[in-house]
Structure formats: C-alpha cells, structure tokens
Write a protein that holds these residues in place. Structure first.
Motif, short mmCIF file in Angstrom:
data_model
loop_
_atom_site.label_atom_id
_atom_site.label_comp_id
_atom_site.label_asym_id
_atom_site.label_seq_id
_atom_site.Cartn_x
_atom_site.Cartn_y
_atom_site.Cartn_z
N HIS A 13 -4.77 4.74 -1.85
CA HIS A 13 -3.46 4.38 -1.14
C HIS A 13 -3.69 4.37 0.42
O HIS A 13 -4.44 5.45 0.86
CB HIS A 13 -2.41 5.52 -1.64
N VAL A 14 -3.12 3.69 1.17
CA VAL A 14 -3.14 3.82 2.72
C VAL A 14 -1.35 3.81 3.30
O VAL A 14 -0.69 3.43 3.00
CB VAL A 14 -3.67 2.54 3.26
N THR A 15 -1.55 4.92 4.19
CA THR A 15 -0.29 4.93 5.05
C THR A 15 -0.80 4.79 6.41
O THR A 15 -1.63 5.49 6.91
CB THR A 15 0.54 6.22 4.38
N GLU A 16 0.14 4.45 7.27
CA GLU A 16 -0.01 4.24 8.81
C GLU A 16 0.92 4.42 9.62
O GLU A 16 2.19 4.29 9.02
CB GLU A 16 -0.68 2.81 8.76
N ILE B 125 -4.36 5.96 10.45
CA ILE B 125 -4.40 5.41 9.21
C ILE B 125 -4.86 6.28 8.23
O ILE B 125 -6.17 6.84 8.54
CB ILE B 125 -5.11 4.30 9.16
N PHE B 126 -4.30 6.90 7.50
CA PHE B 126 -4.60 7.76 6.37
C PHE B 126 -4.81 7.00 4.82
O PHE B 126 -4.02 6.45 4.57
CB PHE B 126 -3.49 8.77 6.19
N THR B 127 -6.03 7.21 4.42
CA THR B 127 -6.50 6.51 3.48
C THR B 127 -7.00 7.48 2.11
O THR B 127 -7.83 8.48 2.56
CB THR B 127 -7.63 5.59 3.32
N TYR B 128 -6.50 7.51 1.06
CA TYR B 128 -6.92 8.40 0.01
C TYR B 128 -6.95 8.14 -1.56
O TYR B 128 -6.26 7.20 -1.71
CB TYR B 128 -6.02 9.89 0.12
#
Length: 155
Positions: free
Chosen positions: A40-43, A52-55
């Motif tokens: 998942h990616v949230t920006e 940009i947080f990817t996890y």
C-alpha cells in the motif's frame, strides 16, 4: 502550583501559537494501515515538499495511523506513526521517502517506543528514503520520522 501553571501556559501557547516555536505550516491526516500482505502507498504534500509511505503488513485488522508533515525554520519534519505507540501488525516491508528536500536525519521506532537497531533499516540519502533492511528487519514498526533540509541554491 506555579510549575503546573507554567506547563499549562506552554501547552496552550503551542496549540494556539505554533509560529512562535518555528513551525510555520503543518499537514496532519489519519489513515488506516491495512494487513493482508499487499503493498500500500499513501502520500502527503505540503507545498513543494512531499512524503510517500509504502508498506506491506500482516496480522489482525486495520490500524489507525497518523501522517504528519510540518515546515520548520530549517526544513521539514515528516512522520508516520501509530498514535498510541503500539502496533499489533507485522510489517513485511516499509519505506518513507521525501521529495523536495534532502534527508538530514531519520529515526525508526519499533514496539514499546524503542528505536530499531541500526541494522534493521537503511537511510539512503541519495534516494531520500528510509526503508527496511531485507532479512534484518524484525517486523515491528510504530513510527518513522525524517528531518529533511531545504535544498541549497547556488548563486
């Protein structure tokens, strides 16, 4: 009594007058970290600066997390965290990248507010990102914070 009053005044001043502490602007948003093993990616953005947080995570149900960006006197602070400091998810991977400034420092925290061992994550200053170290990260994550400086302009 006097120290309690001073503490209350300082607390109120930070709530109502953040500019006096050097904070100029701030973006704050809650989001769900979802298990299931999918990436998942949230920006978030604040002006020309972005994070940009990817996890990917496993276990339990979704958790409420907080994404914050603040513009400081000398740059930006970007943080992604579990507000209560505890996560029941097992993170398979994570990455926090910044755009529009250069990483100066980073801190990654695991369960119970303890900083992760330095071998569990990598700070890549050339790519402006902090991410898990493959095979060494022990799946515990509760907060990532990056201090980023404004790019220098040569005259």
């Amino acid at each position: 009594m006097w120290s309690q009053f001073r503490y209350l005044c300082m607390l109120l001043s930070t709530l109502y007058f953040p500019v006096s502490l050097g904070v100029r602007e701030m973006v704050e948003d809650e989001f769900f970290v979802k298990p299931g093993g999918e990436v998942h990616v949230t920006e978030k953005k604040l002006g020309t600066f972005g994070c940009i947080f990817t996890y990917a995570a496993q276990g339990g149900t979704h958790e409420n997390w907080l994404f914050q960006i603040s513009k400081e006197e000398n740059g930006y602070i970007c943080s992604v965290e579990r507000p209560d400091g505890r996560s029941y998810l097992f993170f398979q991977q994570f990455k926090l990248a910044v755009v529009g400034a250069s990483i100066a420092e980073a801190e990654v925290t695991g369960d119970a507010g303890t900083e992760l061992r330095s071998e569990e994550y990598i700070i890549d200053e050339t790519k402006n990102q902090v991410y898990h170290a493959e095979g060494k990260f022990r799946s515990q994550l509760t907060r990532i914070t990056i201090l980023a400086h404004n790019p220098h302009v040569e005259l």
